[in-house]
Scaffold this motif. Structure first.
Motif, PDB file in Angstrom:
ATOM      1  N   MET A   1      -2.296  11.898   2.578  1.00 20.14           N
ATOM      2  CA  MET A   1      -3.032  12.861   1.813  1.00 20.14           C
ATOM      3  C   MET A   1      -2.109  14.002   1.397  1.00 20.14           C
ATOM      4  O   MET A   1      -1.296  14.452   2.179  1.00 20.14           O
ATOM      5  CB  MET A   1      -4.150  13.431   2.682  1.00 20.14           C
ATOM      6  CG  MET A   1      -5.517  13.239   2.110  1.00 20.14           C
ATOM      7  SD  MET A   1      -6.681  14.240   3.000  1.00 20.14           S
ATOM      8  CE  MET A   1      -7.868  13.032   3.422  1.00 20.14           C
ATOM      9  N   ASP A   5      -5.245  17.539  -1.858  1.00 23.90           N
ATOM     10  CA  ASP A   5      -6.402  16.843  -1.296  1.00 23.90           C
ATOM     11  C   ASP A   5      -7.018  17.656  -0.158  1.00 23.90           C
ATOM     12  O   ASP A   5      -8.243  17.793  -0.053  1.00 23.90           O
ATOM     13  CB  ASP A   5      -6.011  15.457  -0.775  1.00 23.90           C
ATOM     14  CG  ASP A   5      -5.680  14.468  -1.882  1.00 23.90           C
ATOM     15  OD1 ASP A   5      -6.155  14.679  -3.027  1.00 23.90           O
ATOM     16  OD2 ASP A   5      -4.963  13.489  -1.598  1.00 23.90           O
ATOM     17  N   TYR A   6      -6.156  18.208   0.711  1.00 23.59           N
ATOM     18  CA  TYR A   6      -6.631  19.035   1.815  1.00 23.59           C
ATOM     19  C   TYR A   6      -7.309  20.300   1.291  1.00 23.59           C
ATOM     20  O   TYR A   6      -8.345  20.733   1.803  1.00 23.59           O
ATOM     21  CB  TYR A   6      -5.494  19.407   2.770  1.00 23.59           C
ATOM     22  CG  TYR A   6      -5.042  18.263   3.631  1.00 23.59           C
ATOM     23  CD1 TYR A   6      -5.890  17.673   4.549  1.00 23.59           C
ATOM     24  CD2 TYR A   6      -3.736  17.777   3.539  1.00 23.59           C
ATOM     25  CE1 TYR A   6      -5.467  16.625   5.349  1.00 23.59           C
ATOM     26  CE2 TYR A   6      -3.296  16.741   4.326  1.00 23.59           C
ATOM     27  CZ  TYR A   6      -4.181  16.162   5.235  1.00 23.59           C
ATOM     28  OH  TYR A   6      -3.765  15.128   6.014  1.00 23.59           O
ATOM     29  N   LYS A   9     -10.757  19.311  -0.118  1.00 27.23           N
ATOM     30  CA  LYS A   9     -11.695  19.031   0.977  1.00 27.23           C
ATOM     31  C   LYS A   9     -12.094  20.316   1.707  1.00 27.23           C
ATOM     32  O   LYS A   9     -13.264  20.514   2.052  1.00 27.23           O
ATOM     33  CB  LYS A   9     -11.097  18.034   1.961  1.00 27.23           C
ATOM     34  CG  LYS A   9     -11.142  16.614   1.484  1.00 27.23           C
ATOM     35  CD  LYS A   9     -10.686  15.670   2.582  1.00 27.23           C
ATOM     36  CE  LYS A   9     -10.878  14.240   2.125  1.00 27.23           C
ATOM     37  NZ  LYS A   9     -10.653  13.283   3.193  1.00 27.23           N
TER      38      LYS A   9
END
Length: 105
Positions: A1, A5-6, A9
């Motif tokens: 990831m 992406d982190y 999220k």
């Protein structure tokens, strides 16, 4: 990831948490208002009933001064009928309050 992406999220998670907090808070406020509404209505109705009785008494006194009592019995019966109707409405409000309180619990 990847880092993006982190970040995405994390943003979704925090926004969801914040929205949940706001929704819960607003539901609690609505519940408090709903619980207080029957009592507020009863107080307002009692106040209205009292001012109606005061006005009826004032009107009766004014009529007695003008007419020296020839229709006093008729006026008293009208007041009694109005008070009976007010009492019936009061009982209906009490029943409504009980139903609302039972639904909230």
């Amino acid at each position: 990831m990847t880092n993006s992406d982190y970040l995405l999220k994390a943003a979704i998670k925090k926004v969801t948490e914040k929205l949940n907090e706001i929704v819960v808070e607003k539901i609690e406020e609505a519940t408090n208002i709903a619980q207080d509404a029957p009592e507020i209505l009863k107080k307002e109705f009692d106040s209205l009933k009292e001012s109606i009785m005061e006005e009826a008494s004032r009107m009766e006194k004014a009529d007695n001064i003008q007419e020296n009592e020839p229709t006093n019995t008729y006026q008293n019966s009208k007041i009694k009928i109005a008070l009976n109707e007010i009492e019936i409405i009061n009982k209906q409000i009490d029943l409504f309050n009980k139903k609302i309180n039972n639904q909230i619990k």
